[in-house]
Structure formats: structure tokens, C-alpha cells
Write an enzyme that holds these catalytic residues in place. Structure first.
Site, short mmCIF file in Angstrom:
data_model
loop_
_atom_site.label_atom_id
_atom_site.label_comp_id
_atom_site.label_asym_id
_atom_site.label_seq_id
_atom_site.Cartn_x
_atom_site.Cartn_y
_atom_site.Cartn_z
N LEU A 1 0.87 -1.21 -0.05
CA LEU A 1 0.01 0.02 0.06
C LEU A 1 0.98 1.09 0.00
O LEU A 1 0.53 2.31 -0.67
CB LEU A 1 -0.85 -0.07 1.25
CG LEU A 1 -1.89 1.01 1.14
CD1 LEU A 1 -2.95 1.11 0.16
CD2 LEU A 1 -2.53 1.12 2.73
N TYR A 2 2.01 1.09 0.59
CA TYR A 2 2.97 2.23 0.56
C TYR A 2 3.44 2.63 -0.79
O TYR A 2 2.95 3.77 -0.93
CB TYR A 2 4.29 2.02 1.44
CG TYR A 2 5.18 2.75 1.11
CD1 TYR A 2 5.43 4.27 1.45
CD2 TYR A 2 6.51 2.50 0.50
CE1 TYR A 2 6.31 5.06 1.27
CE2 TYR A 2 7.53 3.32 0.41
CZ TYR A 2 7.53 4.57 0.65
OH TYR A 2 8.43 5.25 0.57
N ALA A 3 3.62 1.55 -1.55
CA ALA A 3 4.10 1.98 -3.07
C ALA A 3 2.75 2.46 -3.80
O ALA A 3 3.04 3.30 -4.35
CB ALA A 3 4.54 0.82 -3.89
#
Length: 339
Positions: A151-153
Site C-alpha cells: 500500500l505504501y508503494a
């Protein structure tokens, strides 16, 4: 020049703000001082910046639109360098909501503030993590980034896309830069270089994921700062791509927007990196070999040709030089204080 730096108490923001101040620019640092890691380290970084009359700190969250708008309106920056975000690949598996609020809501607020201020250049930090499941090496800015694996990416990729829409709609000159494993003095304690250095020095075992069979395009902090400072003047102009042999420009056909890798293009295997830390500490590591963690990739590898064409600069600090500087700082600022 007047520069607003978000995330100024963070690792990269601190170094960039310090360089801008040293170069004679006026800097306002906007930072939320979130407790993702020890806030004391962030306070120490800000205290160093505050020794200069060229720096003023504004404490606030990106999600607080009123606070961000006020900081931008009061300062009237020529340039905004947006580094603040919820970082960390593994943390996103446990606290996904933090990434939505900081990296999506916060990005929207930042874009609105930059639009209202009509800044001359908006520079936004992204990450090599956006390349995700792309296995083509080295990573080039024009490669597909449609397969984020954390989700960060995904939120950082979304931030790139959001900024592109603003560049198109409001003619807001924007450069997004993708960082590749940045390390060095005053680094984040949750990242491997500092974690390994501290644990090895204290005689604690280190956890080596992927059994050490990973390569990273380690980028020393001074090289990254130099690249960002030079990119300030490389303002994207619609319809004016870089024309250099072998270089594919990521300049948008729809507006003054570009994405640039910041990495040296010299990936290093993890085990030799650990051995370099051991050598400079004069201590051997006790290692716990573990499988790959969810969200990790086996390799990062930057094609830096666009950065070089735009700025005349390519990150060049070797791991040997960078780790030596990191360990020197660690002994002075961490070990000596018992931090």
C-alpha cells in the site's frame, strides 16, 4: 530563494534544508513530528537547523489543511520540496490507514497549497517501490509502474498521478523523484543501515531477510541532496523534452511534469554491505537468516541517465565511503550519547 520543505525534521528533509540554508536560501520547515520512530531524533535535527536565522519551523500535519495553507500563505515560497509522508514498506502492512491519510489526503492538501501559491517549481519525493513487480532492470522512469506490491508503494504512485493532474490542469511545474535506498548520517533508525550498525555494535543479532540474497541501489545522502538541489533549476516545460542520446525523458505530453530516478545505478548485494559495516565497526555480526518479507523485492537498480542529462550529476559515493561516514557519525552522535 524562499523554499518550503515538508518533512524537514525527517532524515532527508533535514539534510536538504541544511544544504539550502548553507547556500543562502530562506527555508520554512513543515513537519508533523509523528511518532513513527523516536521523536527525539527529529527534535535534534530541527534544533540543528534552528541555529540558523535562515530557518523557521512550522509544526503541523499534512492532513491539517488549515495549518498547511497558513504556512504556505505566510511564507510565500518560490519552491516547495515535498518530502513529508508516511514512510516504511513493512509498517504499511500493519497501519495502512496512516498511508491513506498522510500520503493521499496530505498530498491533496499540499497540491492545493502549491496551486494557490503559484510556486515556480514543486518537487515531490516518490520511491523506487513504485516499480513493484516490474522485473525489467535497470528501472527506467518510462517503465510501467502498474503493479505496486504494498500500500505504501500504491499511495506514492497515486501521489505521482495526482501531481500530474495538477501540472496539467494548473500548469504547475512539477518534478517527482524516486529515491533508491537512501542511507547516511542522521538516518532513520527503522532502516537497515542504522539498524544493522546499532545492533552489531551492541552485540545483538541482526535479522537478514531473503537470506541476504537481495541487491539494493544504495544512495548516500549527500549524493541525493546534490541531485535534488540541482533538480530545482531543472524546471520541466511542456513540449521541451531532454534531447540526449540514449536518454528517455519522462516529460509528460500533457503538462510541465516529469519523474526522475535518484540512484547511482550500482546495486550492491546485501551481504557485502553488512561486511562493510562490520569492517568499519571492527565487530562481527551475529545473523538470523530469514525468508523474504511480504512486500519486499529482491533487487532495486536505477537507470540514472535522465538525472545525469538534466543536472550533469550522477550519485557516485561508494558503499565503502558511505558506510565509513555513517559509522563515524554513529560513534559521535549515537554511541557517545547512549542514544
Amino acid at each position: 530563494m524562499r523554499v518550503l520543505v515538508t518533512g524537514s525534521a525527517g532524515f532527508i528533509g533535514f539534510h536538504i534544508a541544511r544544504r539550502l540554508i548553507a547556500d543562502g536560501h530562506l527555508v520554512v520547515g513543515f513537519d508533523g513530528m509523528t511518532p513513527y520512530y523516536d521523536v527525539t531524533l527529529k527534535e535534534r535535527r530541527h534544533a540543528i537547523l534552528a541555529k540558523s536565522n535562515g530557518f523557521r519551523a512550522k509544526i503541523g500535519l499534512l492532513e491539517d489543511k488549515a495549518a498547511l495553507d497558513e504556512a504556505v500563505a505566510d511564507f510565500r515560497p518560490d519552491v516547495i520540496i515535498h518530502l513529508a509522508a508516511q514512510a516504511g514498506v513493512r509498517y504499511s502492512l500493519e497501519h495502512p490507514e496512516a498511508y491513506v491519510s498522510a500520503n493521499l489526503d496530505g498530498m491533496f492538501n499540499l497540491l492545493e497549497a502549491a496551486r494557490q501559491a503559484a510556486v515556480k517549481h514543486l518537487l515531490i519525493a516518490s520511491t523506487s517501490s513504485v516499480y513493484g513487480a516490474n522485473s525489467k532492470m535497470p528501472f527506467r522512469e518510462t517503465d510501467r509502474t502498474d503493479w505496486p506490491i504494498t500500500l505504501y508503494a500504491a499511495t506514492k504512485k497515486a501521489g505521482e498521478a495526482m501531481s500530474h493532474s495538477y501540472a496539467h490542469l494548473w500548469k504547475l511545474p512539477t518534478t517527482c523523484f524516486r529515491f533508491f535506498t537512501v542511507y547516511g548520517p542522521w538516518g532513520r533508525p527503522d532502516m537497515a543501515p542504522i539498524k544493522f550498525t546499532t545492533a552489531i555494535d551492541e552485540g545483538r543479532p541482526i535479522e537478514v531477510y531473503g537470506e541476504g540474497k537481495m541487491r539494493r541501489d544504495f544512495t548516500y545522502i549527500d549524493d541525493l541532496v546534490e541531485a535534488v538541489i540541482r533538480l530545482i533549476d531543472a524546471v520541466p516545460e511542456a513540449g521541451k523534452p531532454v534531447l540526449a542520446e540514449g536518454v528517455e525523458d519522462s516529460l509528460s505530453p500533457a503538462g510541465p511534469w516529469r519523474v526522475v530516478n535518484i540512484g547511482g545505478g550500482q546495486p550492491v548485494w546485501l551481504m557485502p554491505f553488512i561486511e562493510t559495516i562490520e569492517r568499519h565497526l571492527g565487530k562481527k555480526a551475529e545473523m538470523i537468516m530469514l525468508p523474504m518479507q511480504k512486500g519486499d523485492v529482491t533487487e532495486t537498480f536505477a537507470d540514472a541517465s535522465l538525472l545525469t542529462a538534466l543536472t550533469g550529476f550522477t550519485p557516485k559515493t561508494t558503499v565503502e565511503e558511505g558506510v565509513k561516514a555513517l559509522v563515524k557519525w554513529y560513534r559521535k552522535e549515537v554511541r557517545s550519547l547512549g542514544a
